[in-house]
Design a protein around this motif. Structure first.
Motif, short mmCIF file in Angstrom:
data_model
loop_
_atom_site.label_atom_id
_atom_site.label_comp_id
_atom_site.label_asym_id
_atom_site.label_seq_id
_atom_site.Cartn_x
_atom_site.Cartn_y
_atom_site.Cartn_z
N ASP A 4 24.62 38.06 71.93
CA ASP A 4 24.50 39.22 72.81
C ASP A 4 23.47 40.19 72.24
O ASP A 4 23.34 40.33 71.02
CB ASP A 4 25.84 39.94 72.94
CG ASP A 4 26.87 39.09 73.66
OD1 ASP A 4 26.48 38.23 74.46
OD2 ASP A 4 28.08 39.28 73.41
N PHE A 5 22.78 40.86 73.14
CA PHE A 5 21.82 41.88 72.74
C PHE A 5 22.60 43.08 72.22
O PHE A 5 23.43 43.65 72.93
CB PHE A 5 20.94 42.24 73.93
CG PHE A 5 19.89 43.26 73.64
CD1 PHE A 5 19.00 43.10 72.60
CD2 PHE A 5 19.77 44.40 74.43
CE1 PHE A 5 18.01 44.04 72.33
CE2 PHE A 5 18.79 45.34 74.18
CZ PHE A 5 17.91 45.16 73.12
N ALA A 6 22.36 43.46 70.98
CA ALA A 6 23.15 44.51 70.33
C ALA A 6 22.99 45.87 71.00
O ALA A 6 23.90 46.70 70.96
CB ALA A 6 22.75 44.62 68.85
N LEU A 7 21.87 46.11 71.64
CA LEU A 7 21.62 47.41 72.26
C LEU A 7 21.84 47.37 73.78
O LEU A 7 21.32 48.22 74.51
CB LEU A 7 20.19 47.86 71.95
CG LEU A 7 19.87 48.04 70.46
CD1 LEU A 7 18.40 48.36 70.27
CD2 LEU A 7 20.74 49.11 69.86
N ALA A 8 22.63 46.41 74.26
CA ALA A 8 22.86 46.26 75.69
C ALA A 8 23.52 47.51 76.29
O ALA A 8 23.16 47.95 77.38
CB ALA A 8 23.71 45.03 75.98
N GLY A 9 24.46 48.08 75.57
CA GLY A 9 25.12 49.30 76.06
C GLY A 9 24.16 50.46 76.19
O GLY A 9 24.17 51.20 77.18
N LEU A 10 23.30 50.62 75.19
CA LEU A 10 22.30 51.69 75.25
C LEU A 10 21.32 51.44 76.38
O LEU A 10 20.92 52.38 77.08
CB LEU A 10 21.56 51.78 73.91
CG LEU A 10 20.48 52.87 73.81
CD1 LEU A 10 21.07 54.26 74.05
CD2 LEU A 10 19.79 52.80 72.46
N LEU A 11 20.95 50.18 76.59
CA LEU A 11 20.04 49.84 77.69
C LEU A 11 20.68 50.17 79.05
O LEU A 11 20.01 50.72 79.93
CB LEU A 11 19.64 48.37 77.62
CG LEU A 11 18.65 47.89 78.68
CD1 LEU A 11 17.36 48.69 78.63
CD2 LEU A 11 18.37 46.41 78.53
N ARG A 12 21.96 49.87 79.21
CA ARG A 12 22.66 50.23 80.45
C ARG A 12 22.65 51.74 80.65
O ARG A 12 22.42 52.23 81.77
CB ARG A 12 24.09 49.69 80.43
CG ARG A 12 24.19 48.23 80.78
CD ARG A 12 25.64 47.80 81.03
NE ARG A 12 26.50 47.99 79.87
CZ ARG A 12 26.61 47.12 78.87
NH1 ARG A 12 25.94 46.01 78.88
NH2 ARG A 12 27.43 47.38 77.85
N LEU A 13 22.90 52.48 79.57
CA LEU A 13 22.87 53.94 79.66
C LEU A 13 21.49 54.42 80.08
O LEU A 13 21.36 55.29 80.95
CB LEU A 13 23.26 54.57 78.32
CG LEU A 13 23.14 56.09 78.23
CD1 LEU A 13 24.12 56.76 79.19
CD2 LEU A 13 23.35 56.56 76.81
N ARG A 14 20.44 53.86 79.47
CA ARG A 14 19.07 54.25 79.82
C ARG A 14 18.77 53.93 81.28
O ARG A 14 18.12 54.71 81.98
CB ARG A 14 18.06 53.54 78.92
CG ARG A 14 18.12 53.96 77.47
CD ARG A 14 17.58 55.37 77.27
NE ARG A 14 17.42 55.64 75.86
CZ ARG A 14 18.07 56.56 75.21
NH1 ARG A 14 18.94 57.33 75.84
NH2 ARG A 14 17.86 56.75 73.93
#
Length: 144
Positions: A4-14
């Motif tokens: 999994d992409f570790a920054l997926a949550g941050l990307l969703r937020l962006r």
């Protein structure tokens, strides 16, 4: 490596922030377009006002109508400048939010390519092992 992409949550937020900025930009542009349409209507109405006076009362009415229409145009121009400034600010905010998303999207793309390369490498290793084992079995079976 994690799949999994570790920054997926941050990307969703962006992306959510970018969508919100896009909504604000759309609303600002809608107000600007609406104001420009009202100004065009008021300007067109000003051109069709009668210009021939038959007496002092009609001359005063024509003058009052033109003054009122010109005042309304001035108000719409001022409102248009305000809406334009709001739209420019919203566009700048959207551009900034989009730039924040793009960097993370590129990282996500690189992560996906890396994971795919790892998968291909693992698959090739397994195929090589199968082929090698088969070759050794055939070689060992042929010498008996």
């Amino acid at each position: 490596m994690k799949r999994d992409f570790a920054l997926a949550g941050l990307l969703r937020l962006r992306h959510l922030q970018q969508d919100a900025a896009a909504g604000e930009l759309a609303a600002a542009n809608a107000l600007l377009n609406s104001n420009e349409a009202r100004r065009a209507e008021a300007s067109a109405a000003l051109t069709v006002l009668p210009s021939e006076a038959t007496g002092t009362a009609s001359l005063a009415a024509i003058a009052a109508g033109r003054t009122s229409a010109q005042s309304m145009l001035a108000d719409l121009d001022a409102l248009g400048r305000e809406y334009r400034q709001t739209a420019e600010t919203a566009h700048a905010a959207f551009t900034a939010k989009r730039a924040e998303s793009v960097g993370l999207e590129k990282l996500e793309g690189r992560h996906g390519l890396f994971v795919a390369a790892e998968d291909l490498r693992a698959e090739q290793t397994a195929l090589d092992e199968i082929a090698s084992t088969g070759w050794h079995r055939r070689k060992a079976g042929g010498t008996r």
